[in-house]
Design a protein around this motif. Structure first.
Motif, short mmCIF file in Angstrom:
data_model
loop_
_atom_site.label_atom_id
_atom_site.label_comp_id
_atom_site.label_asym_id
_atom_site.label_seq_id
_atom_site.Cartn_x
_atom_site.Cartn_y
_atom_site.Cartn_z
N UNK A 153 2.16 10.70 -9.80
CA UNK A 153 0.83 10.59 -10.43
C UNK A 153 -0.26 11.14 -9.50
N UNK A 154 -0.13 10.85 -8.21
CA UNK A 154 -1.12 11.32 -7.23
C UNK A 154 -1.24 12.84 -7.26
N UNK A 155 -0.08 13.53 -7.22
CA UNK A 155 -0.12 14.99 -7.20
C UNK A 155 -0.54 15.57 -8.55
N UNK A 156 -0.06 14.98 -9.63
CA UNK A 156 -0.36 15.53 -10.96
C UNK A 156 -1.80 15.28 -11.38
N UNK A 157 -2.29 14.06 -11.18
CA UNK A 157 -3.60 13.68 -11.72
C UNK A 157 -4.74 13.82 -10.71
N UNK A 158 -4.50 13.40 -9.47
CA UNK A 158 -5.57 13.44 -8.47
C UNK A 158 -5.68 14.81 -7.83
N UNK A 166 3.66 6.84 2.48
CA UNK A 166 2.40 6.67 3.22
C UNK A 166 1.39 7.68 2.72
N UNK A 167 0.28 7.18 2.19
CA UNK A 167 -0.65 8.04 1.45
C UNK A 167 -1.35 9.05 2.37
N UNK A 168 -1.61 8.70 3.62
CA UNK A 168 -2.25 9.67 4.53
C UNK A 168 -1.37 10.90 4.70
N UNK A 169 -0.07 10.68 4.84
CA UNK A 169 0.86 11.80 4.98
C UNK A 169 0.87 12.65 3.71
N UNK A 183 0.80 -1.22 0.00
CA UNK A 183 0.00 0.00 0.00
C UNK A 183 0.84 1.27 0.00
N UNK A 184 2.14 1.15 0.27
CA UNK A 184 3.01 2.33 0.23
C UNK A 184 3.23 2.77 -1.21
N UNK A 185 3.15 4.08 -1.47
CA UNK A 185 3.27 4.60 -2.83
C UNK A 185 4.74 4.62 -3.28
#
Length: 237
Positions: free
Chosen positions: A13-18, A38-41, A4-6
């Motif tokens: 991708x998370x910052x650019x797309x989401x 860690x996605x929560x952080x 589950x760790x990115x």
């Protein structure tokens, strides 16, 4: 948990797309390193950026030069958010004894049950570590160093616990615990770990003595950074 760790690519991708906020490779590396993926952080960092930066929806989503200058401040704020999360969502639900145990463990880079009993005064440490790892209280079982049994705290949680322990016990008591850890590592001939703990305890004369006696061996075994980091923190005298 590991799955589950990115990865670096997933952070980008998370910052650019989401989040609609492309980051430079430099920033992606920094955020990945600080959060361990860690996605929560990462979400808390984004929330902090929204509060701190001057980003407006009508503008280009790319990070501008002005925003780039604010990122350092934003990250410090998001760290505070993360620490608040840890305090509220993790520590408050743990008994006092468990809180103190976790805080003491945070002084160790690699957590070996043997040192828990010998230097930290934690009885039945192996059982406690198994239980914490099973409950995933930001501690994981690792075989990275080849040890038979070893654990590691999440870097951000460890940083938070370091501060929490100093607030609870005071800097002098934390320094005393570091010295006890150093004595243990000296007795087992693990000079690099002993030097690290003595450095954290600000025991300059002891650090100098160990470096004088074992510095050449440490450099020869590839521990140059340990020697350099400790040496730089010594006083001129």
């Amino acid at each position: 948990r590991q799955d589950l760790l990115f990865t670096l690519d997933e952070v980008q991708q998370l910052f650019a797309e989401t989040f609609g906020r492309p980051l430079s490779p430099e920033m992606v590396n920094q955020f990945h390193e600080k959060t361990d993926g860690w996605v929560t952080a990462l979400q808390l960092i984004q929330q902090s950026l929204d509060r701190t930066s001057h980003y407006e929806r009508g503008q280009s989503p790319a990070v501008t030069e002005r925003e780039s200058n604010l990122l350092a401040t934003a990250f410090q704020q998001s760290e505070l958010d993360i620490f608040d999360y840890f305090a509220e969502e993790v520590l408050q639900f743990e008994p006092r004894d468990t809180r103190m145990m976790l805080a003491r463990l945070s002084l160790l880079d690699r957590i070996d049950p043997a040192i828990c009993d010998a230097a930290l005064g934690i009885k039945s440490c192996r059982d406690h570590l198994h239980a914490l790892a099973r409950r995933n209280v930001f501690i994981s079982h690792t075989y990275a160093s080849g040890a038979e049994e070893e654990y590691r705290l999440h870097p951000l949680f460890r940083s938070f616990l370091n501060r929490w322990l100093t607030n609870e016990l005071g800097a002098n008591e934390v320094a005393r615990i570091h010295k006890e850890c150093a004595d243990y590592f000296i007795s087992t001939g693990q000079w690099d770990l002993a030097v690290n703990h003595l450095t954290e305890a600000e025991a300059g004369s002891d650090v100098a003595r160990l470096l004088a006696e074992h510095g050449a061996a440490l450099v020869g075994s590839g521990r140059f950074e340990t020697v350099k980091r400790s040496f730089e923190r010594l006083s001129q005298e």
